[in-house]
Design a protein around this motif. Structure first.
Motif, PDB file in Angstrom:
ATOM      1  N   ARG A  64      34.467  34.147  31.775  1.00 15.18           N
ATOM      2  CA  ARG A  64      35.387  33.707  30.710  1.00 15.18           C
ATOM      3  C   ARG A  64      36.158  34.876  30.112  1.00 15.18           C
ATOM      4  O   ARG A  64      37.315  34.738  29.747  1.00 15.18           O
ATOM      5  N   ASP A  65      35.519  36.028  30.024  1.00 15.81           N
ATOM      6  CA  ASP A  65      36.200  37.222  29.507  1.00 15.81           C
ATOM      7  C   ASP A  65      37.349  37.654  30.415  1.00 15.81           C
ATOM      8  O   ASP A  65      38.308  38.264  29.955  1.00 15.81           O
ATOM      9  N   ALA A  66      37.263  37.335  31.699  1.00 20.30           N
ATOM     10  CA  ALA A  66      38.311  37.707  32.656  1.00 20.30           C
ATOM     11  C   ALA A  66      39.417  36.661  32.749  1.00 20.30           C
ATOM     12  O   ALA A  66      40.444  36.888  33.379  1.00 20.30           O
ATOM     13  N   SER A  67      39.238  35.539  32.091  1.00 28.67           N
ATOM     14  CA  SER A  67      40.185  34.436  32.178  1.00 28.67           C
ATOM     15  C   SER A  67      41.471  34.736  31.425  1.00 28.67           C
ATOM     16  O   SER A  67      41.463  35.328  30.348  1.00 28.67           O
ATOM     17  N   VAL A  68      42.566  34.301  32.003  1.00 24.51           N
ATOM     18  CA  VAL A  68      43.869  34.383  31.363  1.00 24.51           C
ATOM     19  C   VAL A  68      44.265  32.961  30.981  1.00 24.51           C
ATOM     20  O   VAL A  68      44.394  32.101  31.843  1.00 24.51           O
ATOM     21  N   ASP A  69      44.405  32.698  29.697  1.00 17.90           N
ATOM     22  CA  ASP A  69      44.793  31.367  29.205  1.00 17.90           C
ATOM     23  C   ASP A  69      43.866  30.269  29.706  1.00 17.90           C
ATOM     24  O   ASP A  69      44.305  29.169  30.032  1.00 17.90           O
ATOM     25  N   GLU A  70      42.567  30.574  29.797  1.00 20.49           N
ATOM     26  CA  GLU A  70      41.554  29.620  30.226  1.00 20.49           C
ATOM     27  C   GLU A  70      41.797  29.052  31.620  1.00 20.49           C
ATOM     28  O   GLU A  70      41.393  27.937  31.930  1.00 20.49           O
ATOM     29  N   ASP A  71      42.487  29.814  32.464  1.00 18.77           N
ATOM     30  CA  ASP A  71      42.686  29.412  33.854  1.00 18.77           C
ATOM     31  C   ASP A  71      41.394  29.613  34.644  1.00 18.77           C
ATOM     32  O   ASP A  71      40.414  30.144  34.149  1.00 18.77           O
TER      33      ASP A  71
END
Length: 178
Positions: free
Chosen positions: A35-42
């Motif tokens: 989740r920390d690596a997610s961009v805009d919850e993608d």
């Protein structure tokens, strides 16, 4: 030896980064890392592989529950990171200290002496005494909407993570961190 990488989908395509799993002790830790690596919850995919013995894919999208696939549950259950994934899939991880006592082998064998039946078992015992099945477990359609069908996923063997990345159009970015 483990290989672990994160693939995060962005508007511009996939971004890959290798990742250290030293601080990962639970599925929640692994999910938080994704989740920390997610961009805009993608979509974020966590790839874990242990020397061609097994591979696992964890898929995280926003706050939804993670989806997991493991290529060989019995092989994965014998490793620390694989155990995190297989315990979740097989319902063996409830962190009850009493389970440690229940798992003790009190059959009268000497310290360190294997039980004669142990050598003949093909499956690894899970918490609670049940056997972990050999072969794939988890969400077999974890990557179907991204271009890799269940049939293709189940046919993968050596260098599976690279083949998955190629099917997703992310082979080049994964290669940069490999």
């Amino acid at each position: 030896m483990y290989f672990a990488a994160l693939l995060a989908r962005t508007q511009d395509g996939w971004e890959a980064s290798d990742t250290e799993l030293d601080d990962v002790e639970t599925l929640s830790d692994l999910t938080d890392l994704a989740r920390d690596a997610s961009v805009d919850e993608d979509t974020v995919l966590v790839f874990i592989e242990q020397e061609d013995a097994w591979f696992g894919v964890l898929r995280v999208e926003g706050e939804e529950d993670p989806r997991i696939f493991v290529s060989d549950a019995a092989a994965a259950a014998r490793s620390s990171y694989g155990e995190i994934l297989t315990n979740e899939l097989l319902g063996g991880d409830d962190d009850d200290p009493a389970d440690d006592l229940d798992a003790l082998n009190l059959d009268g064998t000497e310290d360190g002496e294997p039980d004669e039946d142990d050598e003949d078992r093909a499956d690894v015992p899970a918490q609670g005494g049940e056997a972990v099945p050999s072969g794939p477990v988890g969400d077999r359609e974890i990557l179907a909407d991204l271009g890799l069908s269940e049939k293709e996923l189940l046919a993968l063997d050596t260098d599976a993570l690279m083949e998955i990345a190629d099917a997703l159009g992310a082979g080049e970015v994964l290669e940069t961190v490999r």
